[in-house]
Design an enzyme around this catalytic site. Structure first.
Site, PDB file in Angstrom:
ATOM      1  N   THR A  19      46.292  61.929   4.809  1.00 48.39           N
ATOM      2  CA  THR A  19      47.387  61.624   3.861  1.00 48.39           C
ATOM      3  C   THR A  19      48.257  63.125   3.985  1.00 48.39           C
ATOM      4  O   THR A  19      49.377  62.988   3.545  1.00 48.39           O
ATOM      5  CB  THR A  19      47.171  61.106   2.466  1.00 48.39           C
ATOM      6  OG1 THR A  19      46.164  60.206   2.613  1.00 48.39           O
ATOM      7  CG2 THR A  19      48.302  61.072   1.488  1.00 48.39           C
ATOM      8  N   TYR A  52      33.834  61.726   9.628  1.00 46.90           N
ATOM      9  CA  TYR A  52      34.834  60.768   9.118  1.00 46.90           C
ATOM     10  C   TYR A  52      34.812  59.290  10.447  1.00 46.90           C
ATOM     11  O   TYR A  52      35.329  59.849  11.554  1.00 46.90           O
ATOM     12  CB  TYR A  52      36.206  61.381   8.839  1.00 46.90           C
ATOM     13  CG  TYR A  52      37.188  60.249   8.406  1.00 46.90           C
ATOM     14  CD1 TYR A  52      37.021  59.062   8.100  1.00 46.90           C
ATOM     15  CD2 TYR A  52      38.410  60.897   8.098  1.00 46.90           C
ATOM     16  CE1 TYR A  52      38.086  58.302   7.533  1.00 46.90           C
ATOM     17  CE2 TYR A  52      39.396  60.118   7.551  1.00 46.90           C
ATOM     18  CZ  TYR A  52      39.050  59.055   7.359  1.00 46.90           C
ATOM     19  OH  TYR A  52      40.206  58.276   6.719  1.00 46.90           O
ATOM     20  N   LYS A  95      32.468  59.054   5.935  1.00 48.92           N
ATOM     21  CA  LYS A  95      33.653  58.475   5.269  1.00 48.92           C
ATOM     22  C   LYS A  95      33.781  57.259   6.517  1.00 48.92           C
ATOM     23  O   LYS A  95      34.116  57.843   7.674  1.00 48.92           O
ATOM     24  CB  LYS A  95      34.690  59.452   5.171  1.00 48.92           C
ATOM     25  CG  LYS A  95      35.780  58.701   4.445  1.00 48.92           C
ATOM     26  CD  LYS A  95      36.905  59.669   4.251  1.00 48.92           C
ATOM     27  CE  LYS A  95      38.075  59.015   3.565  1.00 48.92           C
ATOM     28  NZ  LYS A  95      39.204  59.748   3.336  1.00 48.92           N
TER      29      LYS A  95
END
Length: 326
Positions: free
Chosen positions: A63, A150, A175
């Site tokens: 983000t 991730y 994640k």
């Protein structure tokens, strides 16, 4: 002293990275004043008597447009996040690319005050299981900060590889940004079978993770990242605490009237998982500047739709006795 994993028990905040508007309304350098304002306004929710949060700041991640930052910009942003957090919550910085560049970002993050690292996929290539294991082990070997690996985009782990990596002392979390619940259940099972409960912290990293979090909790993934917290922290925190308290009436109302329509809006164009969030921050009163290419700005009608959805989400809060606070 609590470990990084112990401190990540709560809603996870992934700030946007504001950019100065340059020629042609293009994104120029980082707007540090706006970034600090963004951080301060969201971390102010830590002082709330009811529905406090967040539990961590994940700076310069997806983000935060990590892909577009040079090392100097990255260092400024991580340092600003660490200064804003002031030890109240941990700061986890994004790193990525190949092992050598990841190590460079990791060193900068540590010097800037980060408490841990979120490891993005290696650039472009899609290696096999053994190659992924060796890559993440090499990244872990080049820093003493704790790492969360991730799974997203060009990286899909096998359960055995995740179990191998769980044995690396400073790999503490996993994640998931793929959304394959069968694979996620097998990963959780393989790590538990090899190392016992609690060997890794599992996080739901799908865009608009609230939409899938009830299902993720069912396979052993208790935590998630919230992009909505960037632009509507009152809605995000109300959902998080309702989720934790099994308030199904509020959870379902927000899913039906806010989160599901938001996901449908996010699907209107590539890159909206980031650019809609930045637009939401602007709607909340902070000019976070434009996104950097290849991301593009939302269409005007989609900006109007986002504003209407935020208003609808706040109507849900009022109907459930919660005063909007953003």
């Amino acid at each position: 002293m609590q470990s990084l994993v112990e401190r990540l028990d709560g809603l996870l905040y992934f700030p946007v990275t504001p950019f100065v508007r340059g020629a042609g309304d293009r994104a120029a350098g980082v707007d540090l004043a706006a970034y600090r304002e963004h951080l301060a306004s969201r971390l102010a929710h830590l002082d709330a008597a009811e529905r406090p949060g967040p539990a961590a700041v994940f700076a310069c991640c997806g983000t935060g447009e990590f892909f577009s930052l040079d090392l100097d910009e990255y260092a400024e942003c991580v340092r600003a996040a660490a200064e804003a957090a002031a030890g109240r919550v941990p700061v986890v910085a994004g790193i990525g690319y190949g092992a050598a560049l990841a190590a460079s970002f990791a060193a900068v993050a540590k010097e800037a005050g980060a408490d841990g690292l979120l490891v993005m996929p290696p650039y472009l290539v899609a290696g096999g299981a053994a190659g992924l294991r060796d890559h993440y082990a090499a990244v872990a070997d080049r820093t003493d900060l704790d790492l969360i690996i991730y799974q997203r985009d060009n990286v899909t782990f096998t359960p055995d590889v995740v179990a191998d990596l769980a044995a690396v002392p400073n790999i503490v979390g996993f994640k998931d940004g793929k959304g394959d619940l069968d694979l996620m259940q097998r990963i959780v099972s393989a790590v538990r079978d090899r190392h016992g409960e609690g060997a890794l912290l599992y996080l739901n990293g799908l865009p608009t993770a609230e939409m899938s979090q009830l299902a993720y909790r069912g396979v052993g993934v208790p935590g998630y990242s919230s992009a909505v917290f960037c632009f509507a922290p009152d809605i995000a925190l109300a959902f998080y605490h309702a989720y934790r308290e099994d308030d199904s009436a509020l959870v379902n109302a927000l899913l039906d009237r806010f989160y599901r329509p938001l996901v449908e809006l996010r699907h209107k164009a590539p890159g909206y998982a980031v650019s809609l969030v930045k637009t939401g921050v602007r709607l909340a009163g902070l000019d976070a500047g434009p996104v950097r290419p290849p991301l593009t700005e939302p269409a005007p009608e989609h900006v109007e739709r986002l504003a209407a959805l935020i208003a609808e989400g706040r109507r849900v809060l009022v109907e459930h006795g919660i005063e909007p606070t953003a």
